[in-house]
Design a protein around this motif. Structure first.
Motif, PDB file in Angstrom:
ATOM      1  N   ASP A   1     -63.270  14.527  -8.954  1.00  0.00           N
ATOM      2  CA  ASP A   1     -64.169  13.434  -8.590  1.00  0.00           C
ATOM      3  C   ASP A   1     -65.617  13.906  -8.593  1.00  0.00           C
ATOM      4  OD1 ASP A   1     -64.822  14.593  -6.056  1.00  0.00           O
ATOM      5  OD2 ASP A   1     -63.180  13.533  -5.048  1.00  0.00           O
ATOM      6  N   SER A   2     -66.530  13.003  -8.251  1.00  0.00           N
ATOM      7  CA  SER A   2     -67.962  13.304  -8.355  1.00  0.00           C
ATOM      8  C   SER A   2     -68.439  14.324  -7.332  1.00  0.00           C
ATOM      9  CB  SER A   2     -68.770  12.009  -8.204  1.00  0.00           C
ATOM     10  OG  SER A   2     -68.515  11.418  -6.942  1.00  0.00           O
ATOM     11  N   ASP A   3     -67.638  14.586  -6.294  1.00  0.00           N
ATOM     12  CA  ASP A   3     -67.979  15.619  -5.320  1.00  0.00           C
ATOM     13  C   ASP A   3     -67.296  16.945  -5.624  1.00  0.00           C
ATOM     14  OD1 ASP A   3     -69.762  14.166  -3.774  1.00  0.00           O
ATOM     15  OD2 ASP A   3     -68.187  13.315  -2.506  1.00  0.00           O
TER      16      ASP A   3
ATOM     17  N   ARG B   1     -45.862   2.058 -14.850  1.00  0.00           N
ATOM     18  CA  ARG B   1     -47.139   1.483 -14.421  1.00  0.00           C
ATOM     19  C   ARG B   1     -48.163   2.594 -14.253  1.00  0.00           C
ATOM     20  NH1 ARG B   1     -45.527   0.133  -8.058  1.00  0.00           N
ATOM     21  NH2 ARG B   1     -45.300   2.316  -7.405  1.00  0.00           N
ATOM     22  N   ILE B   2     -49.403   2.170 -14.075  1.00  0.00           N
ATOM     23  CA  ILE B   2     -50.496   3.072 -13.715  1.00  0.00           C
ATOM     24  C   ILE B   2     -51.054   2.576 -12.396  1.00  0.00           C
ATOM     25  CG2 ILE B   2     -52.787   3.914 -14.342  1.00  0.00           C
ATOM     26  CD1 ILE B   2     -51.922   3.373 -17.291  1.00  0.00           C
ATOM     27  N   GLN B   3     -51.089   3.425 -11.394  1.00  0.00           N
ATOM     28  CA  GLN B   3     -51.651   3.041 -10.107  1.00  0.00           C
ATOM     29  C   GLN B   3     -53.122   3.457 -10.052  1.00  0.00           C
ATOM     30  OE1 GLN B   3     -49.306   2.993  -6.512  1.00  0.00           O
ATOM     31  NE2 GLN B   3     -47.691   4.166  -7.544  1.00  0.00           N
ATOM     32  N   ILE B   4     -53.923   2.600  -9.399  1.00  0.00           N
ATOM     33  CA  ILE B   4     -55.371   2.820  -9.354  1.00  0.00           C
ATOM     34  C   ILE B   4     -55.817   3.003  -7.902  1.00  0.00           C
ATOM     35  CG2 ILE B   4     -57.617   1.965 -10.074  1.00  0.00           C
ATOM     36  CD1 ILE B   4     -56.139  -0.003 -11.904  1.00  0.00           C
ATOM     37  N   PHE B   5     -56.613   4.027  -7.673  1.00  0.00           N
ATOM     38  CA  PHE B   5     -57.194   4.317  -6.363  1.00  0.00           C
ATOM     39  C   PHE B   5     -58.703   4.467  -6.534  1.00  0.00           C
ATOM     40  CE2 PHE B   5     -52.887   5.847  -6.526  1.00  0.00           C
ATOM     41  CZ  PHE B   5     -52.338   5.585  -5.289  1.00  0.00           C
ATOM     42  N   GLN B   6     -59.406   4.409  -5.417  1.00  0.00           N
ATOM     43  CA  GLN B   6     -60.854   4.596  -5.429  1.00  0.00           C
ATOM     44  C   GLN B   6     -61.229   5.692  -4.449  1.00  0.00           C
ATOM     45  OE1 GLN B   6     -63.540   2.784  -7.198  1.00  0.00           O
ATOM     46  NE2 GLN B   6     -64.541   4.649  -6.456  1.00  0.00           N
ATOM     47  N   TYR B   7     -61.943   6.689  -4.950  1.00  0.00           N
ATOM     48  CA  TYR B   7     -62.489   7.701  -4.052  1.00  0.00           C
ATOM     49  C   TYR B   7     -63.712   7.123  -3.375  1.00  0.00           C
ATOM     50  CZ  TYR B   7     -65.048  11.886  -2.535  1.00  0.00           C
ATOM     51  OH  TYR B   7     -65.745  12.807  -1.790  1.00  0.00           O
ATOM     52  N   LEU B   8     -63.720   7.170  -2.024  1.00  0.00           N
ATOM     53  CA  LEU B   8     -64.824   6.619  -1.238  1.00  0.00           C
ATOM     54  C   LEU B   8     -65.781   7.764  -0.941  1.00  0.00           C
ATOM     55  CD1 LEU B   8     -62.616   4.493   1.182  1.00  0.00           C
ATOM     56  CD2 LEU B   8     -63.729   3.754  -0.942  1.00  0.00           C
ATOM     57  N   ARG B   9     -66.766   7.878  -1.784  1.00  0.00           N
ATOM     58  CA  ARG B   9     -67.668   9.009  -1.685  1.00  0.00           C
ATOM     59  C   ARG B   9     -68.488   8.963  -0.406  1.00  0.00           C
ATOM     60  NH1 ARG B   9     -72.240  10.749  -6.202  1.00  0.00           N
ATOM     61  NH2 ARG B   9     -72.631  12.836  -5.350  1.00  0.00           N
ATOM     62  N   SER B  10     -68.611  10.117   0.232  1.00  0.00           N
ATOM     63  CA  SER B  10     -69.367  10.201   1.482  1.00  0.00           C
ATOM     64  C   SER B  10     -70.864  10.138   1.181  1.00  0.00           C
ATOM     65  CB  SER B  10     -69.042  11.503   2.217  1.00  0.00           C
ATOM     66  OG  SER B  10     -69.327  12.607   1.392  1.00  0.00           O
ATOM     67  N   GLU B  11     -71.623   9.551   2.108  1.00  0.00           N
ATOM     68  CA  GLU B  11     -73.076   9.498   1.964  1.00  0.00           C
ATOM     69  C   GLU B  11     -73.665  10.805   2.453  1.00  0.00           C
ATOM     70  OE1 GLU B  11     -74.595   6.149   4.001  1.00  0.00           O
ATOM     71  OE2 GLU B  11     -73.476   4.678   2.828  1.00  0.00           O
TER      72      GLU B  11
ATOM     73  N   ALA C   1     -59.890   5.995 -18.976  1.00  0.00           N
ATOM     74  CA  ALA C   1     -60.581   4.734 -18.713  1.00  0.00           C
ATOM     75  C   ALA C   1     -61.960   4.770 -19.355  1.00  0.00           C
ATOM     76  CB  ALA C   1     -60.716   4.491 -17.214  1.00  0.00           C
ATOM     77  N   VAL C   2     -62.306   3.667 -20.009  1.00  0.00           N
ATOM     78  CA  VAL C   2     -63.608   3.520 -20.654  1.00  0.00           C
ATOM     79  C   VAL C   2     -64.189   2.186 -20.206  1.00  0.00           C
ATOM     80  CG1 VAL C   2     -64.867   3.470 -22.826  1.00  0.00           C
ATOM     81  CG2 VAL C   2     -62.755   4.808 -22.649  1.00  0.00           C
ATOM     82  N   LYS C   3     -65.115   2.240 -19.242  1.00  0.00           N
ATOM     83  CA  LYS C   3     -65.717   1.054 -18.653  1.00  0.00           C
ATOM     84  C   LYS C   3     -64.619   0.149 -18.086  1.00  0.00           C
ATOM     85  CE  LYS C   3     -69.822   1.359 -21.564  1.00  0.00           C
ATOM     86  NZ  LYS C   3     -70.702   0.707 -22.556  1.00  0.00           N
ATOM     87  N   ASN C   4     -64.440  -1.057 -18.640  1.00  0.00           N
ATOM     88  CA  ASN C   4     -63.437  -1.977 -18.102  1.00  0.00           C
ATOM     89  C   ASN C   4     -62.090  -1.872 -18.815  1.00  0.00           C
ATOM     90  OD1 ASN C   4     -65.055  -3.288 -16.082  1.00  0.00           O
ATOM     91  ND2 ASN C   4     -66.129  -4.330 -17.747  1.00  0.00           N
ATOM     92  N   PHE C   5     -61.952  -0.893 -19.700  1.00  0.00           N
ATOM     93  CA  PHE C   5     -60.709  -0.746 -20.445  1.00  0.00           C
ATOM     94  C   PHE C   5     -59.979   0.519 -20.020  1.00  0.00           C
ATOM     95  CE2 PHE C   5     -63.179  -3.575 -23.065  1.00  0.00           C
ATOM     96  CZ  PHE C   5     -62.235  -4.468 -23.573  1.00  0.00           C
TER      97      PHE C   5
ATOM     98  N   ASP D   1     -62.627   8.468 -13.492  1.00  0.00           N
ATOM     99  CA  ASP D   1     -63.787   8.068 -14.296  1.00  0.00           C
ATOM    100  C   ASP D   1     -65.098   8.278 -13.556  1.00  0.00           C
ATOM    101  OD1 ASP D   1     -64.023   5.940 -12.521  1.00  0.00           O
ATOM    102  OD2 ASP D   1     -63.556   4.379 -13.983  1.00  0.00           O
ATOM    103  N   GLU D   2     -66.191   7.849 -14.182  1.00  0.00           N
ATOM    104  CA  GLU D   2     -67.519   8.059 -13.611  1.00  0.00           C
ATOM    105  C   GLU D   2     -67.738   7.283 -12.322  1.00  0.00           C
ATOM    106  OE1 GLU D   2     -66.808   7.149 -16.656  1.00  0.00           O
ATOM    107  OE2 GLU D   2     -67.854   8.380 -18.143  1.00  0.00           O
ATOM    108  N   LYS D   3     -66.933   6.237 -12.107  1.00  0.00           N
ATOM    109  CA  LYS D   3     -67.032   5.440 -10.881  1.00  0.00           C
ATOM    110  C   LYS D   3     -66.112   5.958  -9.788  1.00  0.00           C
ATOM    111  CE  LYS D   3     -68.225   1.188 -13.385  1.00  0.00           C
ATOM    112  NZ  LYS D   3     -67.820  -0.225 -13.653  1.00  0.00           N
ATOM    113  N   ASP D   4     -65.502   7.098 -10.014  1.00  0.00           N
ATOM    114  CA  ASP D   4     -64.554   7.702  -9.066  1.00  0.00           C
ATOM    115  C   ASP D   4     -63.303   6.854  -8.879  1.00  0.00           C
ATOM    116  OD1 ASP D   4     -65.675  10.194  -8.473  1.00  0.00           O
ATOM    117  OD2 ASP D   4     -67.046   9.338  -7.000  1.00  0.00           O
ATOM    118  N   ARG D   5     -62.949   6.083  -9.901  1.00  0.00           N
ATOM    119  CA  ARG D   5     -61.656   5.406  -9.892  1.00  0.00           C
ATOM    120  C   ARG D   5     -60.604   6.390 -10.374  1.00  0.00           C
ATOM    121  NH1 ARG D   5     -63.069   0.030 -13.296  1.00  0.00           N
ATOM    122  NH2 ARG D   5     -63.718   1.705 -14.715  1.00  0.00           N
TER     123      ARG D   5
END
Length: 333
Positions: free
Chosen positions: A261-263, A322-332, A78-82, A308-312
């Motif tokens: 991911d970022s963590d 298909r490609i399935q998309i998830f989001q890592y919900l980073r802890s504060e 993934a590169v930004k919105n692509f 990616d950098e947004k943890d998608r």
């Protein structure tokens, strides 16, 4: 504590949790959700019409012998919105615009034979594609022009997974049949390789995929035929082995795609188990998501993965096309 996490992983891997229209893992009852299901590419209501190919390729019914226009997806980046992905059946690379929903075949000046791995360098604004049959890695600029090709005669046996470390300005290429990772600079100049065939730490048996930790530079290699993941420092020192053969959480049967991911949590796709497992930075299994099926967060022969950098989290669901998309919900913190 780890056994409780395994039990939670078993439950959510089988059932998941739907909060209104959201699919969350783990369930709020078991703790704070860490992963959210976002959707899929192409969307479920995407129109498959001949006019799409008339416009795209100027040739009607090009794939009339294979009605589904996507074949067998393997690699993703993934590169930004692509989102870019390889299709080994159609010997092609596609792009999907997450904002506009536009899916298109990219007209690269190369006739691919078995495109598999994908990577991207933000520093050079270059997309890298490995072709396992041509035994080369190609680099293309933002206009689709070929800027270089790696792979002199005999240099690769079967290049599959690739990853880029922009901080260290390196390209990592997994040469599956050579049981080795080969390292290049961003211009395609060979730096060194590491690993050889064997079952000890730092050795490989048909490795396939690779990922890099953007913060630490650590390197993660899916050592597929040894049912494990090996972790190395940016200085190529082995520091961790995860997994082994087995059918319980924390073990693998056919590990493929990998991401971080970022963590620093490690995600590993298992094509045989139709899921992906999530491990702590220390290698402890946390939970898994998936199981065989066609619905959201279910998979049939999953393959590549990219975070990616947004943890998608982008997971190739190969037989479901298909490609399935998830989001890592980073802890504060």
């Amino acid at each position: 504590m780890i056994y409780k996490k395994i039990l939670i992983g078993l439950l959510i891997g089988i059932f998941g949790f739907s909060w209104g229209k959201e699919l969350l893992f783990p369930s709020p009852e078991e703790g704070k959700p860490r992963i959210k299901y976002i959707g899929q590419i192409p969307p479920e209501d995407y129109e498959e019409e001949n006019s799409f190919f008339d416009f795209l390729l100027g040739e009607k019914n090009l794939f009339e012998q294979q009605p589904d226009f996507l074949g067998k997806i393997y690699g993703v980046v993934a590169v930004k919105n692509f989102v870019f992905f390889t299709d080994t059946a159609h010997k092609a690379v596609y792009s999907y615009n997450l904002k506009t929903g536009n899916l298109r075949l990219i007209d690269f000046p190369i006739r691919f034979e078995l495109p598999m791995g994908l990577a991207y360098s933000g520093k050079r604004n270059v997309i890298y594609v490995s072709d396992a049959k041509l035994k080369k890695v190609f680099g293309f600029d933002k206009k689709g022009r070929l800027v270089f090709a790696i792979g002199k005669k005999g240099e690769f046996k079967k290049p599959v997974g690739i990853a880029v470390d922009d901080n260290l300005q390196r390209i990592y290429v997994v040469d599956t049949f050579d049981h080795r990772v080969k390292v290049y600079d961003l211009d395609g100049n060979f730096i060194r390789g590491f690993g050889h065939r064997g079952d000890k730490a730092g050795e490989f048996n048909y490795p396939t995929n690779i990922a890099v930790n953007r913060k630490t530079g650590n390197i993660y290699v899916t050592d597929t035929q040894l049912f494990r993941v090996q972790v190395f420092t940016s200085n190529f020192e082995h520091i961790l082995t995860i997994g082994g053969n087995g059918n319980i959480p924390g073990r693998f049967a056919r590990p493929k795609g990998i991401g971080v991911d970022s963590d620093g949590n490690i995600y590993v796709v298992d094509a045989a188990f139709s899921n992906f497992q999530i491990f702590s930075p220390e290698g402890d299994v946390l939970y898994y998501i998936g199981g065989a099926g066609t619905g959201p967060a279910k998979f049939l022969l999953p393959a590549g993965m990219y975070i990616d950098e947004k943890d998608r989290i982008f997971v190739v669901d190969s037989l479901n096309k298909r490609i399935q998309i998830f989001q890592y919900l980073r802890s504060e913190k």
